[in-house]
Scaffold this motif. Structure first.
Motif, mmCIF file in Angstrom:
data_model
loop_
_atom_site.group_PDB
_atom_site.id
_atom_site.type_symbol
_atom_site.label_atom_id
_atom_site.label_comp_id
_atom_site.label_asym_id
_atom_site.label_seq_id
_atom_site.Cartn_x
_atom_site.Cartn_y
_atom_site.Cartn_z
ATOM 1 N N VAL A 85 -10.854 2.549 20.459
ATOM 2 C CA VAL A 85 -11.679 3.703 20.443
ATOM 3 C C VAL A 85 -10.798 4.987 20.013
ATOM 4 C CG1 VAL A 85 -13.524 2.738 21.802
ATOM 5 C CG2 VAL A 85 -11.648 4.098 22.986
ATOM 6 N N GLY A 86 -11.533 6.007 19.932
ATOM 7 C CA GLY A 86 -10.607 6.956 19.460
ATOM 8 C C GLY A 86 -10.110 7.054 18.105
ATOM 9 N N ASP A 87 -9.023 7.990 17.789
ATOM 10 C CA ASP A 87 -8.502 8.003 16.337
ATOM 11 C C ASP A 87 -7.679 6.660 15.943
ATOM 12 O OD1 ASP A 87 -9.761 10.131 15.614
ATOM 13 O OD2 ASP A 87 -8.262 11.500 15.939
ATOM 14 N N LEU A 88 -7.437 6.248 15.037
ATOM 15 C CA LEU A 88 -6.662 5.366 14.611
ATOM 16 C C LEU A 88 -5.357 5.803 13.845
ATOM 17 C CD1 LEU A 88 -5.860 2.165 14.310
ATOM 18 C CD2 LEU A 88 -7.295 2.221 12.296
ATOM 19 N N PRO A 89 -4.153 5.713 14.284
ATOM 20 C CA PRO A 89 -3.257 6.318 13.531
ATOM 21 C C PRO A 89 -2.624 5.126 12.681
ATOM 22 C CG PRO A 89 -2.261 5.337 15.696
ATOM 23 C CD PRO A 89 -3.957 5.332 15.596
ATOM 24 N N THR A 192 -12.709 12.500 2.919
ATOM 25 C CA THR A 192 -13.921 12.223 3.696
ATOM 26 C C THR A 192 -14.066 10.830 4.327
ATOM 27 O OG1 THR A 192 -15.139 13.723 2.200
ATOM 28 C CG2 THR A 192 -16.726 12.128 3.289
ATOM 29 N N VAL A 193 -13.357 9.916 3.418
ATOM 30 C CA VAL A 193 -13.288 8.360 4.160
ATOM 31 C C VAL A 193 -12.478 8.348 5.347
ATOM 32 C CG1 VAL A 193 -12.347 6.091 3.623
ATOM 33 C CG2 VAL A 193 -14.006 7.347 1.922
ATOM 34 N N ILE A 194 -11.323 9.121 5.174
ATOM 35 C CA ILE A 194 -10.565 9.141 6.386
ATOM 36 C C ILE A 194 -11.163 9.643 7.576
ATOM 37 C CG2 ILE A 194 -8.511 10.111 7.109
ATOM 38 C CD1 ILE A 194 -7.167 9.213 4.523
ATOM 39 N N ASN A 195 -11.571 10.759 7.441
ATOM 40 C CA ASN A 195 -12.764 11.333 8.608
ATOM 41 C C ASN A 195 -13.851 10.682 9.228
ATOM 42 O OD1 ASN A 195 -10.870 13.646 8.367
ATOM 43 N ND2 ASN A 195 -12.324 14.772 6.793
ATOM 44 N N ASP A 196 -14.359 9.824 8.065
ATOM 45 C CA ASP A 196 -15.444 8.977 8.611
ATOM 46 C C ASP A 196 -15.095 7.887 9.332
ATOM 47 O OD1 ASP A 196 -17.405 10.653 7.308
ATOM 48 O OD2 ASP A 196 -17.908 9.362 5.602
ATOM 49 N N LEU A 197 -14.024 7.383 9.008
ATOM 50 C CA LEU A 197 -13.417 6.160 9.799
ATOM 51 C C LEU A 197 -12.588 6.541 10.908
ATOM 52 C CD1 LEU A 197 -12.525 3.940 6.761
ATOM 53 C CD2 LEU A 197 -14.638 4.111 8.058
ATOM 54 N N ARG A 198 -12.540 7.842 11.113
ATOM 55 C CA ARG A 198 -11.485 8.315 12.410
ATOM 56 C C ARG A 198 -10.126 7.898 12.059
ATOM 57 N NH1 ARG A 198 -14.535 8.495 18.026
ATOM 58 N NH2 ARG A 198 -12.690 9.847 18.392
ATOM 59 N N VAL A 199 -9.522 8.003 11.233
ATOM 60 C CA VAL A 199 -8.261 7.466 10.672
ATOM 61 C C VAL A 199 -7.420 8.962 10.937
ATOM 62 C CG1 VAL A 199 -6.446 6.715 9.180
ATOM 63 C CG2 VAL A 199 -8.806 5.579 9.602
ATOM 64 N N SER A 200 -6.090 8.699 11.435
ATOM 65 C CA SER A 200 -5.253 9.811 11.338
ATOM 66 C C SER A 200 -3.834 9.323 10.749
ATOM 67 C CB SER A 200 -4.944 10.574 12.882
ATOM 68 O OG SER A 200 -4.489 9.359 13.564
ATOM 69 N N LEU A 201 -3.536 10.323 9.839
ATOM 70 C CA LEU A 201 -1.926 9.841 9.168
ATOM 71 C C LEU A 201 -1.111 10.397 9.795
ATOM 72 C CD1 LEU A 201 -2.835 10.546 5.348
ATOM 73 C CD2 LEU A 201 -3.318 8.382 6.856
ATOM 74 N N VAL A 202 0.041 9.538 10.072
ATOM 75 C CA VAL A 202 1.445 9.941 10.992
ATOM 76 C C VAL A 202 2.427 9.668 10.153
ATOM 77 C CG1 VAL A 202 0.252 9.814 13.397
ATOM 78 C CG2 VAL A 202 1.251 7.827 12.392
ATOM 79 N N ASP A 203 3.694 10.496 10.288
ATOM 80 C CA ASP A 203 4.780 9.844 9.616
ATOM 81 C C ASP A 203 5.498 8.608 10.104
ATOM 82 O OD1 ASP A 203 4.847 12.347 8.436
ATOM 83 O OD2 ASP A 203 6.110 13.677 9.985
ATOM 84 N N ASN A 204 5.546 8.409 11.461
ATOM 85 C CA ASN A 204 5.764 6.879 11.765
ATOM 86 C C ASN A 204 4.933 6.360 13.096
ATOM 87 O OD1 ASN A 204 8.589 6.603 10.153
ATOM 88 N ND2 ASN A 204 8.982 8.473 10.974
#
Length: 205
Positions: A85-89, A192-204
């Motif tokens: 649950v929550g954002d997926l990094p 929009t896709v990334i926001n809808d799927l609750r994905v967060s982009l991280v460096d590492n």
């Protein structure tokens, strides 16, 4: 319940065939390391050829989706959200090392229709598209490929969000053309896709 494989004589059975006309566009996400947006191999996948001991006769499959979201789900996210649950990094490099191609049909495609009640009409188990039992899906894909009607591939609903996917057999790839290729990070609608799927982009990670 035991997996139900194609019965003897299936190659002569009735099939629900959908004709996709020339000029339709679909999407594909693929690794930037590969120069050809329609490149294909024979690695294991949902509808890949299961004949491991006969490489010379094995067919390859190219997967397409009718939306950027389903392409992202199938190629990048898959089952990684299960139980989370929550954002997926996700590491940024997973996005920056992929491209998004718009693929157009330049000739009509005849594909076996596994959407709605078509699978039931043909006697195809629903697990072929609705579960992660890829061994079963591969057995049916081989039966479809060997059917006397010589279909170009399969049209089916994504088990991840229900959007439409195509699995095109390699013999029909000449009926496709890549008309636009961009880095995945620059694909229109990706934010929009990334926001809808609750994905967060991280460096590492």
């Amino acid at each position: 319940m035991a997996a139900i494989k194609p019965p003897p004589g299936f190659e002569n059975s009735f099939l629900d065939i959908e004709t996709i006309p020339a000029g339709r566009r679909f999407g594909r996400i693929y690794a930037s390391a590969f120069p050809d947006p329609l490149g294909h191999g024979k690695t294991p996948s949902r509808f890949s050829d299961p004949r491991r001991r006969d490489p010379g006769r094995r067919f390859a499959v190219v997967y397409l989706g009718d939306t950027l979201k389903v392409c992202f789900l199938e190629a990048v996210l898959r089952d990684r959200r299960d139980g989370l649950v929550g954002d997926l990094p996700i590491e940024e490099k997973e996005i920056y090392t992929r491209r998004y191609a718009e693929i157009e049909t330049i000739a009509s495609l005849r594909v076996i229709d596994l959407r709605a009640d078509h699978a039931i009409r043909m006697g195809v188990p629903t697990d072929v598209t609705k579960s992660s039992r890829q061994t079963l899906a591969r057995a049916w894909s081989l039966a479809f490929h060997q059917h006397r009607s010589m279909p170009d591939g399969i049209i089916y609903p994504s088990r991840l969000n229900g959007h439409t996917n195509l699995a095109i057999f390699d013999r029909a790839i000449p009926k496709l053309s890549a008309v636009r290729v961009v880095p995945l990070i620059g694909a229109p609608g990706l934010a929009t896709v990334i926001n809808d799927l609750r994905v967060s982009l991280v460096d590492n990670i």
